[in-house]
Design a protein around this motif. Sequence first.
Motif, PDB file in Angstrom:
ATOM      1  N   GLN A  47      16.700 -34.176  56.414  1.00 20.67           N
ATOM      2  CA  GLN A  47      17.830 -33.276  56.162  1.00 20.67           C
ATOM      3  C   GLN A  47      17.416 -31.801  56.174  1.00 20.67           C
ATOM      4  O   GLN A  47      18.000 -30.977  55.487  1.00 20.67           O
ATOM      5  CB  GLN A  47      18.493 -33.625  54.827  1.00 20.67           C
ATOM      6  CG  GLN A  47      19.180 -34.984  54.832  1.00 20.67           C
ATOM      7  CD  GLN A  47      19.819 -35.329  53.497  1.00 20.67           C
ATOM      8  OE1 GLN A  47      19.261 -35.052  52.442  1.00 20.67           O
ATOM      9  NE2 GLN A  47      20.995 -35.926  53.542  1.00 20.67           N
ATOM     10  N   TYR A  48      16.424 -31.483  56.977  1.00 21.83           N
ATOM     11  CA  TYR A  48      15.924 -30.104  57.025  1.00 21.83           C
ATOM     12  C   TYR A  48      16.943 -29.131  57.607  1.00 21.83           C
ATOM     13  O   TYR A  48      16.963 -27.956  57.242  1.00 21.83           O
ATOM     14  CB  TYR A  48      14.603 -30.035  57.801  1.00 21.83           C
ATOM     15  CG  TYR A  48      14.602 -30.759  59.121  1.00 21.83           C
ATOM     16  CD1 TYR A  48      15.035 -30.146  60.288  1.00 21.83           C
ATOM     17  CD2 TYR A  48      14.160 -32.082  59.206  1.00 21.83           C
ATOM     18  CE1 TYR A  48      15.040 -30.812  61.500  1.00 21.83           C
ATOM     19  CE2 TYR A  48      14.155 -32.757  60.408  1.00 21.83           C
ATOM     20  CZ  TYR A  48      14.596 -32.131  61.558  1.00 21.83           C
ATOM     21  OH  TYR A  48      14.603 -32.790  62.757  1.00 21.83           O
ATOM     22  N   VAL A  49      17.810 -29.587  58.502  1.00 22.15           N
ATOM     23  CA  VAL A  49      18.832 -28.696  59.050  1.00 22.15           C
ATOM     24  C   VAL A  49      19.861 -28.354  57.973  1.00 22.15           C
ATOM     25  O   VAL A  49      20.269 -27.195  57.822  1.00 22.15           O
ATOM     26  CB  VAL A  49      19.540 -29.324  60.269  1.00 22.15           C
ATOM     27  CG1 VAL A  49      20.635 -28.396  60.787  1.00 22.15           C
ATOM     28  CG2 VAL A  49      18.535 -29.614  61.369  1.00 22.15           C
ATOM     29  N   THR A  69      25.930 -37.181  57.430  1.00 18.37           N
ATOM     30  CA  THR A  69      25.566 -37.949  58.620  1.00 18.37           C
ATOM     31  C   THR A  69      24.090 -37.797  58.942  1.00 18.37           C
ATOM     32  O   THR A  69      23.477 -36.788  58.603  1.00 18.37           O
ATOM     33  CB  THR A  69      26.400 -37.490  59.837  1.00 18.37           C
ATOM     34  OG1 THR A  69      25.968 -38.206  60.990  1.00 18.37           O
ATOM     35  CG2 THR A  69      26.227 -35.999  60.091  1.00 18.37           C
ATOM     36  N   LYS A  70      23.531 -38.803  59.587  1.00 17.00           N
ATOM     37  CA  LYS A  70      22.128 -38.760  60.004  1.00 17.00           C
ATOM     38  C   LYS A  70      21.985 -38.237  61.429  1.00 17.00           C
ATOM     39  O   LYS A  70      20.872 -38.057  61.917  1.00 17.00           O
ATOM     40  CB  LYS A  70      21.516 -40.168  59.927  1.00 17.00           C
ATOM     41  CG  LYS A  70      21.516 -40.791  58.537  1.00 17.00           C
ATOM     42  CD  LYS A  70      20.540 -40.109  57.612  1.00 17.00           C
ATOM     43  CE  LYS A  70      20.466 -40.826  56.277  1.00 17.00           C
ATOM     44  NZ  LYS A  70      19.495 -40.197  55.361  1.00 17.00           N
ATOM     45  N   ASP A  71      23.106 -37.995  62.085  1.00 17.68           N
ATOM     46  CA  ASP A  71      23.084 -37.583  63.485  1.00 17.68           C
ATOM     47  C   ASP A  71      22.588 -36.139  63.610  1.00 17.68           C
ATOM     48  O   ASP A  71      23.217 -35.209  63.103  1.00 17.68           O
ATOM     49  CB  ASP A  71      24.489 -37.706  64.083  1.00 17.68           C
ATOM     50  CG  ASP A  71      24.510 -37.306  65.551  1.00 17.68           C
ATOM     51  OD1 ASP A  71      23.634 -37.774  66.295  1.00 17.68           O
ATOM     52  OD2 ASP A  71      25.390 -36.518  65.936  1.00 17.68           O
ATOM     53  N   LYS A  72      21.470 -35.950  64.286  1.00 15.16           N
ATOM     54  CA  LYS A  72      20.868 -34.624  64.404  1.00 15.16           C
ATOM     55  C   LYS A  72      21.754 -33.668  65.201  1.00 15.16           C
ATOM     56  O   LYS A  72      21.799 -32.473  64.918  1.00 15.16           O
ATOM     57  CB  LYS A  72      19.499 -34.744  65.079  1.00 15.16           C
ATOM     58  CG  LYS A  72      18.449 -35.451  64.234  1.00 15.16           C
ATOM     59  CD  LYS A  72      18.115 -34.632  62.993  1.00 15.16           C
ATOM     60  CE  LYS A  72      16.910 -35.216  62.271  1.00 15.16           C
ATOM     61  NZ  LYS A  72      17.139 -36.566  61.752  1.00 15.16           N
ATOM     62  N   THR A  73      22.464 -34.190  66.198  1.00 18.94           N
ATOM     63  CA  THR A  73      23.354 -33.329  66.980  1.00 18.94           C
ATOM     64  C   THR A  73      24.437 -32.730  66.087  1.00 18.94           C
ATOM     65  O   THR A  73      24.748 -31.535  66.187  1.00 18.94           O
ATOM     66  CB  THR A  73      24.016 -34.132  68.119  1.00 18.94           C
ATOM     67  OG1 THR A  73      22.997 -34.663  68.971  1.00 18.94           O
ATOM     68  CG2 THR A  73      24.933 -33.231  68.925  1.00 18.94           C
ATOM     69  N   THR A  74      24.998 -33.539  65.203  1.00 18.24           N
ATOM     70  CA  THR A  74      26.014 -33.055  64.273  1.00 18.24           C
ATOM     71  C   THR A  74      25.441 -31.986  63.357  1.00 18.24           C
ATOM     72  O   THR A  74      26.091 -30.982  63.074  1.00 18.24           O
ATOM     73  CB  THR A  74      26.567 -34.223  63.428  1.00 18.24           C
ATOM     74  OG1 THR A  74      27.112 -35.218  64.294  1.00 18.24           O
ATOM     75  CG2 THR A  74      27.661 -33.735  62.481  1.00 18.24           C
ATOM     76  N   HIS A  75      24.222 -32.205  62.882  1.00 16.93           N
ATOM     77  CA  HIS A  75      23.558 -31.217  62.033  1.00 16.93           C
ATOM     78  C   HIS A  75      23.446 -29.872  62.746  1.00 16.93           C
ATOM     79  O   HIS A  75      23.767 -28.815  62.188  1.00 16.93           O
ATOM     80  CB  HIS A  75      22.152 -31.702  61.657  1.00 16.93           C
ATOM     81  CG  HIS A  75      22.153 -32.861  60.717  1.00 16.93           C
ATOM     82  ND1 HIS A  75      20.999 -33.386  60.189  1.00 16.93           N
ATOM     83  CD2 HIS A  75      23.171 -33.592  60.197  1.00 16.93           C
ATOM     84  CE1 HIS A  75      21.301 -34.405  59.385  1.00 16.93           C
ATOM     85  NE2 HIS A  75      22.612 -34.543  59.385  1.00 16.93           N
ATOM     86  N   HIS A  76      22.995 -29.921  63.993  1.00 14.85           N
ATOM     87  CA  HIS A  76      22.790 -28.695  64.748  1.00 14.85           C
ATOM     88  C   HIS A  76      24.120 -27.996  65.047  1.00 14.85           C
ATOM     89  O   HIS A  76      24.208 -26.761  64.979  1.00 14.85           O
ATOM     90  CB  HIS A  76      22.043 -28.989  66.053  1.00 14.85           C
ATOM     91  CG  HIS A  76      20.610 -29.336  65.854  1.00 14.85           C
ATOM     92  ND1 HIS A  76      20.181 -30.608  65.554  1.00 14.85           N
ATOM     93  CD2 HIS A  76      19.486 -28.568  65.906  1.00 14.85           C
ATOM     94  CE1 HIS A  76      18.873 -30.623  65.432  1.00 14.85           C
ATOM     95  NE2 HIS A  76      18.416 -29.402  65.642  1.00 14.85           N
ATOM     96  N   VAL A  77      25.139 -28.760  65.371  1.00 14.34           N
ATOM     97  CA  VAL A  77      26.458 -28.179  65.643  1.00 14.34           C
ATOM     98  C   VAL A  77      27.013 -27.498  64.394  1.00 14.34           C
ATOM     99  O   VAL A  77      27.562 -26.394  64.458  1.00 14.34           O
ATOM    100  CB  VAL A  77      27.441 -29.260  66.143  1.00 14.34           C
ATOM    101  CG1 VAL A  77      28.864 -28.719  66.186  1.00 14.34           C
ATOM    102  CG2 VAL A  77      27.026 -29.752  67.526  1.00 14.34           C
TER     103      VAL A  77
END
Length: 234
Positions: free
Chosen positions: A208-210, A83-91
């Motif tokens: 995609q750094y996260v 996913t491209k969603d940054k919130t999802t990455h952080h979660v």
Amino acid sequence: MDEFQQILPVSALAEDKKVAFYKKTYTYLAFSVLLFVVVEYLFLQSDFIVNIGLQMTQGWTWLIVLGLFMFATNYAEKLALKTKDKTTHHVALFIYVLAEAFIFVPLIYVAMEFGNMHETNVLTQAAIMTLALFTGLSAVVFMTKKDFSFLSSILTIGGFLAMGLIVAGTFFGGFELGLWFSVGMVALAAGSILYQTSNMIHKYEEDQYVAASLGLFASLMLLFWYIISIFLQE
């Protein structure tokens, strides 16, 4: 052309964008380690959590925990990549760090007790060695610019072999994994660091750094786990 640019790997980006990506990735990695330390400290203040951690290492229960942990690792990495969603990455990264901290509870507790008995700081020594190895292996990838994606199959086979040995050690009481198993796992973790660092450069995209930091964090923690294990067997 803009859409094409979005799917370029980091290695194909302009130098300033590469540097920005690397800074973000390693900043998130540093914050992940810091969060791990804080959460681990809080976990160790709870007798309830410590007791659960110690109990879950007994017999087949540990296999279930390892299985769930491997599932969480794969799920978190895929979630961060798909996913491209940054919130999802952080979660995904946050949940993974919490899972790592919980898994480490029994090992850190035993290491602290071992250090008190032998008047040595096992955790500090292991942390220094882990950081030194991680830095050295990362430097190899950056200096050689080599693509270590060929390690994927080796790491997969090594992972299944390690799980097989852990299962054997669990169900056959007389089968001790011992020092050489930990040394082998350190080698596997070293290969994983080479692989993840290489992926960060050659496979990941600019946003995609996260996900990249999650992969590096997983490899770093695997290395830390088995370096601690080696110190405890000396």
